[in-house]
Write a protein that holds these residues in place. Structure first.
Motif, PDB file in Angstrom:
ATOM      1  N   LEU A  36      -2.304  35.856  24.072  1.00 26.41           N
ATOM      2  CA  LEU A  36      -3.654  35.220  23.761  1.00 26.41           C
ATOM      3  C   LEU A  36      -3.561  33.619  24.339  1.00 26.41           C
ATOM      4  O   LEU A  36      -4.622  33.253  24.719  1.00 26.41           O
ATOM      5  CB  LEU A  36      -3.556  35.214  22.324  1.00 26.41           C
ATOM      6  N   ARG A  37      -2.286  33.131  24.444  1.00 28.97           N
ATOM      7  CA  ARG A  37      -2.299  31.772  24.972  1.00 28.97           C
ATOM      8  C   ARG A  37      -2.771  32.145  26.434  1.00 28.97           C
ATOM      9  O   ARG A  37      -3.426  31.212  26.924  1.00 28.97           O
ATOM     10  CB  ARG A  37      -1.074  31.076  24.740  1.00 28.97           C
ATOM     11  N   LEU A  38      -1.980  32.983  27.120  1.00 32.41           N
ATOM     12  CA  LEU A  38      -2.395  33.210  28.565  1.00 32.41           C
ATOM     13  C   LEU A  38      -3.842  33.463  28.846  1.00 32.41           C
ATOM     14  O   LEU A  38      -4.383  33.121  29.764  1.00 32.41           O
ATOM     15  CB  LEU A  38      -1.177  34.323  28.895  1.00 32.41           C
ATOM     16  N   LYS A  39      -4.427  34.264  27.901  1.00 33.39           N
ATOM     17  CA  LYS A  39      -5.977  34.639  28.050  1.00 33.39           C
ATOM     18  C   LYS A  39      -6.512  33.388  27.901  1.00 33.39           C
ATOM     19  O   LYS A  39      -7.653  33.278  28.733  1.00 33.39           O
ATOM     20  CB  LYS A  39      -6.042  35.567  26.697  1.00 33.39           C
ATOM     21  N   GLN A  40      -6.370  32.599  27.202  1.00 35.46           N
ATOM     22  CA  GLN A  40      -7.445  31.291  27.077  1.00 35.46           C
ATOM     23  C   GLN A  40      -7.198  30.581  28.165  1.00 35.46           C
ATOM     24  O   GLN A  40      -8.205  29.984  28.806  1.00 35.46           O
ATOM     25  CB  GLN A  40      -6.697  30.558  25.645  1.00 35.46           C
ATOM     26  N   LEU A  41      -5.848  30.422  28.780  1.00 32.27           N
ATOM     27  CA  LEU A  41      -5.716  29.547  30.135  1.00 32.27           C
ATOM     28  C   LEU A  41      -6.553  30.204  31.097  1.00 32.27           C
ATOM     29  O   LEU A  41      -7.306  29.595  31.924  1.00 32.27           O
ATOM     30  CB  LEU A  41      -4.366  29.510  30.364  1.00 32.27           C
ATOM     31  N   LEU A  42      -6.779  31.731  31.298  1.00 34.58           N
ATOM     32  CA  LEU A  42      -7.417  32.293  32.278  1.00 34.58           C
ATOM     33  C   LEU A  42      -9.163  32.086  31.876  1.00 34.58           C
ATOM     34  O   LEU A  42      -9.808  32.177  32.788  1.00 34.58           O
ATOM     35  CB  LEU A  42      -7.122  33.671  32.214  1.00 34.58           C
ATOM     36  N   ILE A  43      -9.142  31.937  30.800  1.00 31.45           N
ATOM     37  CA  ILE A  43     -10.854  31.768  30.365  1.00 31.45           C
ATOM     38  C   ILE A  43     -11.121  30.369  30.917  1.00 31.45           C
ATOM     39  O   ILE A  43     -12.227  30.165  31.378  1.00 31.45           O
ATOM     40  CB  ILE A  43     -11.042  31.813  28.840  1.00 31.45           C
ATOM     41  N   GLU A  44     -10.119  29.346  30.740  1.00 35.84           N
ATOM     42  CA  GLU A  44     -10.632  28.083  31.131  1.00 35.84           C
ATOM     43  C   GLU A  44     -10.475  28.211  32.516  1.00 35.84           C
ATOM     44  O   GLU A  44     -11.726  27.302  33.015  1.00 35.84           O
ATOM     45  CB  GLU A  44      -9.538  27.076  30.420  1.00 35.84           C
TER      46      GLU A  44
END
Length: 438
Positions: free
Chosen positions: A114-122
């Motif tokens: 989920l941390r990686l997901k948030q980085l990709l969203i940003e």
């Protein structure tokens, strides 16, 4: 109904029936998630330590049949197994610790994804803003180039008109001078040029002689084609002096299309003799070159704007979390084939011989209404031999890395792929409590 039995016997029969119903309808409780697969109801139950096989209706019957106590999971400390002659082990602490470690591990992995997901969203949001700004800049450049094109087209037309007017004026002046008995103007005559081009001295000029002796004014290294030579001779393959004066001589005198190789125009031609005409022709050529340069730049910008608008029109998810997949491709080798998925573009299959086959082009998201971004549809690939058009369905699954994990062909020319990526991960609905014991 019970006429053939005593009242006591009938009570016993009814009790047995009710006990049987209760045994059949009860659910197995007290099972660790990691052991749930062992308790699927069937005819028999294998003790988890593999020591014994018992009928399934003896599971949770308050009697320990297995040495490891796995047939009685309701209370892991065996406090409910009061009827058993076999001592049941207290497995609460071991099971609890194992369960806690498993849950904590899963939580850590999910948290990282989920941390990686948030980085990709940003990253997707930032990229989207950059592309929007790039589109605005390109549009401004396009508008400026369009203004330049309008001005340069007018400039080219004006320069060409000036050069043509000077040519016409000079031609008229020369014709007047040629007819005057007192004229001292003696440009090179058509006869002398005809003799120069007539290499074999047979009294005619052929297409081969034109190709051998003449070249375009703009590129003297370029050889005239047969069609170009025929056009200069008025559509004929051979001309005499009279026909030469009506056709090729006119082109040589103006000096704006062809010249004799090794010369800057024909001596006595308009472009060589009049510096005003030479300057006007040069100005017209420069205007044409400037126009061509700006037209090429405008075409390049136009294509960039078109591609960028097409890219920004794609649905990249509710938070644009899938934008990072654009312009990326993922490969997976299965036997002798290499499969390549380029999200939002196409899917291909490459054989060992190097042949590339289209398995579909980007179509749309194909997930259910509650999760539309879990499947991608690629359609209208190359037709199969005696089969349907190739199509591919891509299933997006949660994972730490973004990679193509599997390719299958469940039916002829219909492919299913699995693309693993953090952006497909979803947070848990609720966090379970973790205890040292169950």
């Amino acid at each position: 109904m019970f006429t053939n039995c005593s009242l006591g016997h009938c009570h016993i029969i009814v009790a047995v029936v009710l006990w049987s119903i209760c045994v059949d309808s009860r659910k197995i409780r007290g099972i660790s998630l990691s052991y749930k697969r062992f308790y699927r109801e069937r005819k028999s139950f294998l003790c988890i330590d593999g020591s014994k096989m018992i009928p399934f209706d003896q599971v949770n019957d308050d009697y320990c049949d297995c040495m490891d106590g796995s047939d009685e999971p309701d209370c892991c400390d065996a406090s409910d197994e009061y009827r058993s002659q076999t001592p049941c082990q207290n497995t609460c602490r071991n099971l609890g610790q194992r369960e806690r470690a498993e849950v904590e591990g899963q939580t850590r992995v999910l948290g990282e994804r989920l941390r990686l997901k948030q980085l990709l969203i940003e990253e997707g949001v930032l990229t989207w803003r950059e592309k929007q700004a790039q589109l605005r800049d390109l549009q401004r450049v396009s508008d400026d180039l369009q203004t330049q094109l309008d001005d340069l087209r007018k400039e080219e037309a004006r320069r060409k008109e000036e050069a043509d007017a000077l040519r016409e004026r000079e031609i008229g002046a020369r014709e007047t001078a040629d007819n005057s008995p007192t004229s001292h103007y003696r440009p090179e005559s058509p006869i002398s040029v005809f003799k120069e081009l007539d290499s074999n001295r047979d009294g005619s000029i052929t297409v081969d002689e034109v190709q051998a002796k003449l070249s375009p004014v703009q590129d003297e290294e370029h050889a005239l084609s047969e069609d170009e030579a025929v056009a200069l001779l008025g559509g004929a393959h051979r001309v005499d002096l009279s026909r030469f004066e009506e056709t090729l001589w006119t082109s040589l005198r103006t000096g704006d299309s062809v010249t004799i190789k090794g010369r800057r125009g024909v001596p006595g031609s308009l472009a060589d003799e009049d510096p005003n005409i030479k300057a006007a022709v040069s100005a017209a050529e420069k205007a044409s070159a400037d126009l061509k340069r700006v037209e090429d730049a405008y075409e390049t910008v136009y294509m960039e704007i078109r591609d960028l608008r097409e890219k920004l029109s794609i649905d990249y998810g509710s938070e644009r979390e899938f934008l990072f997949l654009h312009d990326q491709c993922f490969q997976l080798k299965v036997y002798e084939y290499i499969y390549e998925l380029c999200p939002f573009s196409q899917v291909t299959q490459k054989s060992a011989s190097g042949e590339v086959v289209s398995l579909g082009k980007w179509g749309s998201w194909a997930g259910p209404p509650e999760n539309p971004y879990c499947q991608m549809r690629y359609e209208s690939g190359e037709p199969c031999w005696q089969g349907p058009t190739r199509n591919t369905m891509v299933m997006l699954i949660c994972g730490t890395e973004t990679a193509l994990r599997s390719v299958k062909e469940p039916s002829k020319c219909q492919y299913v792929m699995e693309l693993q990526t953090p952006v497909s991960c979803q947070p848990a609905l609720r966090q379970r409590g973790v205890h040292s014991e169950l």
